[in-house]
Structure formats: C-alpha cells, structure tokens
Design an enzyme around this catalytic site. Structure first.
Site, short mmCIF file in Angstrom:
data_model
loop_
_atom_site.label_atom_id
_atom_site.label_comp_id
_atom_site.label_asym_id
_atom_site.label_seq_id
_atom_site.Cartn_x
_atom_site.Cartn_y
_atom_site.Cartn_z
N GLY A 153 50.75 25.81 33.10
CA GLY A 153 50.17 25.07 34.22
C GLY A 153 51.26 24.60 35.15
O GLY A 153 52.43 24.59 34.78
N CYS A 155 54.26 27.64 27.37
CA CYS A 155 54.93 27.05 28.52
C CYS A 155 54.53 25.57 28.68
O CYS A 155 54.90 24.74 27.85
CB CYS A 155 54.65 27.88 29.77
SG CYS A 155 55.78 27.51 31.12
N TYR A 156 53.77 25.24 29.70
CA TYR A 156 53.31 23.84 29.85
C TYR A 156 52.62 23.38 28.56
O TYR A 156 52.77 22.23 28.14
CB TYR A 156 52.35 23.75 31.04
CG TYR A 156 51.78 22.37 31.30
CD1 TYR A 156 52.52 21.41 31.98
CD2 TYR A 156 50.49 22.04 30.88
CE1 TYR A 156 52.00 20.14 32.22
CE2 TYR A 156 49.95 20.79 31.12
CZ TYR A 156 50.71 19.83 31.79
OH TYR A 156 50.18 18.58 32.04
N HIS A 174 56.04 33.48 28.51
CA HIS A 174 54.63 33.89 28.67
C HIS A 174 54.37 35.20 27.91
O HIS A 174 54.73 36.27 28.40
CB HIS A 174 54.30 34.08 30.15
CG HIS A 174 54.19 32.78 30.87
ND1 HIS A 174 53.04 32.04 30.89
CD2 HIS A 174 55.10 32.06 31.56
CE1 HIS A 174 53.23 30.92 31.58
NE2 HIS A 174 54.48 30.92 32.00
N GLU A 200 51.60 36.60 27.49
CA GLU A 200 50.41 37.30 28.01
C GLU A 200 50.74 38.26 29.14
O GLU A 200 49.91 39.12 29.47
CB GLU A 200 49.36 36.27 28.47
CG GLU A 200 49.72 35.43 29.70
CD GLU A 200 50.57 34.19 29.38
OE1 GLU A 200 51.23 34.19 28.33
OE2 GLU A 200 50.59 33.25 30.19
N SER A 237 21.00 48.19 40.84
CA SER A 237 21.73 48.66 42.02
C SER A 237 22.24 50.08 41.79
O SER A 237 22.66 50.75 42.73
CB SER A 237 22.92 47.75 42.27
OG SER A 237 23.87 47.91 41.23
N GLY A 238 22.25 50.51 40.54
CA GLY A 238 22.88 51.79 40.22
C GLY A 238 24.29 51.57 39.73
O GLY A 238 24.93 52.45 39.19
N GLY A 239 24.80 50.35 39.89
CA GLY A 239 26.16 50.04 39.45
C GLY A 239 26.22 49.73 37.97
O GLY A 239 25.20 49.64 37.29
N VAL A 240 27.45 49.56 37.48
CA VAL A 240 27.67 49.40 36.05
C VAL A 240 27.01 48.13 35.51
O VAL A 240 26.33 48.17 34.48
CB VAL A 240 29.19 49.32 35.75
CG1 VAL A 240 29.42 49.19 34.26
CG2 VAL A 240 29.90 50.53 36.31
N ASP A 241 27.19 47.03 36.20
CA ASP A 241 26.75 45.76 35.63
C ASP A 241 25.23 45.67 35.48
O ASP A 241 24.73 45.31 34.43
CB ASP A 241 27.26 44.58 36.47
CG ASP A 241 28.78 44.54 36.48
OD1 ASP A 241 29.38 45.23 35.65
OD2 ASP A 241 29.35 43.83 37.33
N SER A 242 24.52 46.00 36.54
CA SER A 242 23.07 45.88 36.41
C SER A 242 22.54 46.92 35.44
O SER A 242 21.56 46.68 34.74
CB SER A 242 22.38 45.99 37.78
OG SER A 242 22.59 47.24 38.37
N LYS A 293 34.95 42.92 32.34
CA LYS A 293 34.48 44.21 32.87
C LYS A 293 34.62 45.36 31.88
O LYS A 293 33.70 46.16 31.70
CB LYS A 293 35.27 44.52 34.14
CG LYS A 293 34.72 45.67 34.91
CD LYS A 293 33.54 45.21 35.70
CE LYS A 293 32.59 46.33 35.93
NZ LYS A 293 31.44 45.86 36.70
#
Ligand code: XMP
Length: 555
Positions: free
Chosen positions: A96, A123-124, A211, A213, A265-270, A411
């Site tokens: 942070g 770190c912090y 860090h 990560e 929508s045709g997209g991945v998420d929906s 995702k």
C-alpha cells in the site's frame, strides 16, 4: 476452403461482458450477502487478501487463484464476517502507499491477528505486522525500488523451499523495519534491506519486503505457493470442475424456485453465465437474444445454434434488424448512435420479457474484478458495478433481483468454466466485440448496404488472421469502413469505391493498446482478398495508432 472466421480462439477485453459501454448500474453496497449471491452452506477454504490500496492486490489474487486456491480480496476496514462465511485458512496483507507510522495509516483489523490462521505481509503488509505486533518501522535513508537479490540467511525458511540461496526480486518501498517484533527473526536480506523476510518462531506469521506477485520476481509464484501449501495447508482444489459446481450451488441457493432471464450478447461472459444458470435451474432460465443486425457475419446464427440446439436453453430470438436500422437512420454522431442502440435494445428486451410472464431474476455477467473494484480500499467510494450496457436500467424498471454467477471468477476462470461446461473454444475464446457492434465501425450513417460490405471485409480480416495463427495473440482485430471513396483501376475500368481500414491491437485490458505489428504477408493477403472479393472496396489502409492517443474503435 476458408475457415469460418468465427471459429476458435483468442483472449479478451472487458471484465463485465463483451458488450460493455461504460454505463453503470448503481448497486447498493456490494455486500457479500445482499449485493450478490448468498454464501453457500459449504464454506470454501479461503485465503483472504486484505487490500491496503496496492496496485498489485489484484495480482496477488490472480497468483493465488492460479495456484488453484480460492481467495477473496477485502478492504482493510472489512469486518470479521468473512471468518464465519468462509473457512479462512490464511490471510495476506497487501502492499500500500501509506507509511505505517502516519496518523491515518490503515491498519490490519484485529480479527486478522485473532483468527488463529497464518498471515503473510507483503511490503506495507510486512511493516504492518512489525508495527502492530511490537516492532519498529522507520523511514529508510534511501528508497529501494526495482530489482534486488534476496539472500537466505542460512536458517530454515519455508517460504523459500526449493529456491536457490539467491533469489531475484522486485522491491518498492521507502520505509524499513528497524526492530523486529518479539518472537520474530530475520530470514533473508538484500544489500539495502537487512530485513527482507521475517517470520515468527511458530512458523505462522511471515513478512516479505519485496513483491512476490509481480513478474519481476520470477520465483514469486513459488514463494506464494510455499505459503499456501506449506504454511496454510491449502488443498489446491479450486479447479474448473469445482468452481463450476460451486457456482451452480450458489445459483440454486440464490434463485430457489424463481425464474431467471438472461440477455445474450454472443460474448464469453453472457454465454458462460447462461450455461451455468441453465445447469443449475434448467427450464426456469429463459435467454433473450436480440439480433440488432449490427453483428458480424454468421454471428446471430451461431448464437442461436449454440443456445437452442447445442445447450437446449429456452431462447427467445428477436430479429430486430429493421428496428435498429430505423433508429439509426440519419444518425452520424457516435454517441447518438450508441444511445439509440441502447434505448432500442431496452425496448425490445422488455417486450420480449413480457412474453415470458412472471420473472424474478435478471442474470448479469459481473466478474470478480468488477466486484473488487466496487469494494476497493476506498470503502467510502460509491459502489458501482459496471454492467452490460444493454441491460443497464432494466432491473429498476422491471423490479428484478440480480443473479451473478461469475461474481467470484476472473476472466480466465470464466473461460475455463465454459470449457468445463462443454462449450466450444469458439464460444469461450473470443475477441471482444462492442455492444453497438459494426455501427461504430462504420463511419457516418449506418445503412444495410454498408453493414453488408463491412461484414464481408471483417470476415476476410479475421479469416486471414486466424489462418496465420495470430488471433490468440491479438486483443482485437477487425475492419473499419470509412466514409471516403477513392479512385482505383481494375482491368480497364476506373473504380470509385470505399476505403477500408484494418485495425489490430495488442492490449492487456483495453485501457491502453498498441497497434499490432502484423506480418507483411498477412497484410498483403488481407488487402488483396478484400479488393478482389468485395466489389465496393478498392483501397485498404492500416491503422498504426496506439491508445492513447487513439482509441481502439474508430467511433
Ligand atoms: P476504445 O475504442 O474506447 O475501446 O479504445 C475499448 C474497448 O471497449 C470496446 N468498446 C465498446 N464496447 N460498447 C461496448 O460494449 C461501446 O460503446 C464500446 N466502445 C468501445 C472496444 O471494442 C474495446 O474493446
């Protein structure tokens, strides 16, 4: 024969859905139990990441999920409820921007130290452990920033199990620990930090100054794994199979006997959200797909085929091409185009929903990063969840509760869940596509004729990019139809036809993007095919603008 350009794979854009326009749905405090799905009976073995405002907190979560371990990010002022809601097996305190000795510096909540679980401070977070448990932190003489080499100091150090004695790491701190808290010892040092790693005698609390990560700490994932599996005894069972079954359980619990509608929508998420809900509640889900006529070639048929034929989902398919074209008649301003399309969609969606009768829930493709954003370190900020622009505004009007099956997934986990559910790579690995579709890739007024031209050109671009194995490495690749005509010559004939542009970009999150250095041979094939196969186009140009200052789309 040309391969179907809508086949197969890539990576993606927006976090909330392929279709996302930056309209927002205000949701009351994204409380874990009221804003989203209720906790499930079976508590998950969970690592809790306490966020102190580090730009890397989300990255920590990514690394932990990559180690097949479930984790949640909570704000530093979050209450202890999570201890009841989940089976917390460890806590990570993030980095942070503050200094722990400042008056208003955020502290780790006391429940962290009372929970009886291992704690890792980064770190912090490390300085907080020192500060809160009786050590001393002061401003360092010099800020340590960038690459450093950590040396183990000879004693046993479970975090460094399997690592060499010298570990390259990424540092970014100004303060340093001057005095260890009682019961702690130093475990590693760098040239500038005599205390780069510390741990308590019991082997349950650790602090690391660097860090782990970030990619600049090449063995950082190993260090985090050592904490997860060596110290917290994580089971590593957050696998696609398990997060699919977890999501299904949560949906069942949330929805009960209720009915759900989902805009596709045709997209991945929906697509994945609908497939999950269908698994959970079967026919009590109805999907609505509005063909706005602004889709790419073959897209509307593909969606219909996947949902109605492959998945057997109740699907209301609305062919609304005419209505959208009417709404777009004479419209040239990009924002007016977007608004007209959004408004038309909502009208059509509502009409379709009435057909279904009583409905209780609206499915929304909120992803975990959206949830994190809404509950970030600044807990006083209003909690906004980005939503699919096409459904923005619907819930209040229609009085629907939300069901958000992707609320706990990143995702790539959504893609893996899709694959686990049996969806094809074609469905789960797709480049993002904007909600207003080809309308914002046609300069000036949108007409059916121009849409047909662009569909053909776009097909060729994607086809060649896929044939050359480039699709996966590009964030987006597409064609734009300009409003300009130029003179050309074909055989003995002079032509006067449209200029089309190729746009291909690489990006990590669509916030910034670079134009892709497509091979000349690919570009040559695309260009020659376009001018030969699409009569209305006689010139092809390449967009070599990065974002910023350009945007990815042209409108
Ligand atoms: P820009 O053009 O702003 O695009 O660099 C960033 C990302 O957002 C997508 N985009 C949209 N998506 N509705 C959407 O659903 C829109 O109005 C819209 N405008 C841009 C764009 O495709 C890219 O992925």
């Amino acid at each position: 024969m040309a391969q179907n350009p809508t086949d197969d794979s890539s990576r993606r854009v927006s976090t909330s859905d392929d279709i996302e326009v930056g309209t927002y749905l205000e949701i009351a405090q994204a409380d874990r139990t009221t804003g989203g799905n209720p906790p499930i009976d079976e508590r998950m073995k969970t690592i809790v990441i306490i966020d102190f405002g580090s730009q890397y907190s989300r990255l920590i979560a990514r690394r932990i999920r990559e180690a097949n371990t479930y984790c949640e990010i909570v704000s530093h002022d979050a209450g202890r409820e999570i201890l009841d809601e989940q089976d917390v097996i460890g806590v990570i305190l993030s980095g942070g921007p503050n200094s722990v000795y400042e008056d208003d510096a955020p502290m780790a909540p006391t429940w962290v130290y009372e929970a009886g679980v291992p704690v890792l401070g980064i770190c912090y977070g490390m300085q907080l452990i020192a500060h809160q448990l009786g050590g001393k932190v002061e401003r360092g003489i010099e800020r340590e920033y960038g690459h450093a080499v950590v040396h183990k100091d000879g004693q046993d150090n479970i975090l460094f199990d399997g690592l060499d004695n010298e570990v390259p790491v990424w540092m970014s701190h100004g303060d340093r620990i001057e005095q260890l808290p009682p019961g702690f010892r130093s475990m590693a040092y760098t040239e500038n930090s005599p205390l780069a790693v510390m741990g308590n005698e019991e082997g349950t609390y650790f602090g690391i100054q660097f860090h782990p990560e970030v990619a600049h700490t090449p063995q950082g994932a190993e260090i985090l794994r050592n904490f997860l599996f060596g110290v917290c005894k994580a089971a590593g069972d957050w696998t696609p199979k398990n997060f699919v079954s977890d999501a299904i359980e949560r949906i069942k619990e949330r929805v009960g006997d209720g009915k759900v509608i989902c805009a596709l929508s045709g997209g991945v998420d929906s697509t994945v959200a609908a497939a999950l809900i269908h698994r959970a509640i079967g026919d009590r889900l109805t999907c609505i797909f509005v063909d706005n006529g602004l889709m790419r070639k073959g897209e509307a048929d593909r969606v219909q085929n996947v949902f109605a034929s492959q998945l057997g989902v109740n699907l209301i398919f609305v062919d609304a091409t005419e209505r959208f074209l009417n709404a777009l008649k004479g419209v040239t301003d990009p924002e007016v185009k977007r608004k007209s399309i959004g408004a038309e969609f909502i009208k059509i969606f509502e009409e379709a929903a009435i057909e279904i009768g009583e409905v209780d829930y609206l499915a929304q493709g909120t992803l975990y990063p959206d949830v994190i954003e809404s509950t970030s370190a600044d807990s006083t900020a209003s909690h906004k969840i980005k939503t699919h622009h096409n459904v923005g505004g619907l819930p209040e009007h229609m009085d629907l509760k939300l069901v958000e099956p992707l609320r706990y997934m990143f995702k790539d986990e959504v893609r893996k869940a899709g694959a686990e559910l049996g969806l094809t790579p074609q469905s789960v690995n797709r480049q993002p596509f904007p909600g207003p579709g080809l309308a914002i890739r046609i300069m000036g007024e949108v007409t059916f004729e121009k849409l047909e031209i662009l569909r053909e050109v776009d097909w060729i671009v994607i086809d060649e990019i896929k044939n050359d194995g480039l699709y996966d490495s590009l964030w987006q690749s597409f064609a734009v139809l300009t409003n300009t005509r130029t003179v050309g010559v074909m055989g003995d004939q002079r032509t006067y036809q449209y200029v089309t542009a190729i746009r291909a970009v690489t990006s990590a999150d669509a916030m910034t993007a670079d134009w892709a250095r497509l091979p000349y041979d690919t570009l040559a094939r695309i260009s020659s095919r376009i001018v030969n196969e699409v009569d209305e186009v006689n010139r092809v140009v390449l967009d070599i603008t990065s974002k910023p200052p350009g945007t990815i789309e042209w409108e």
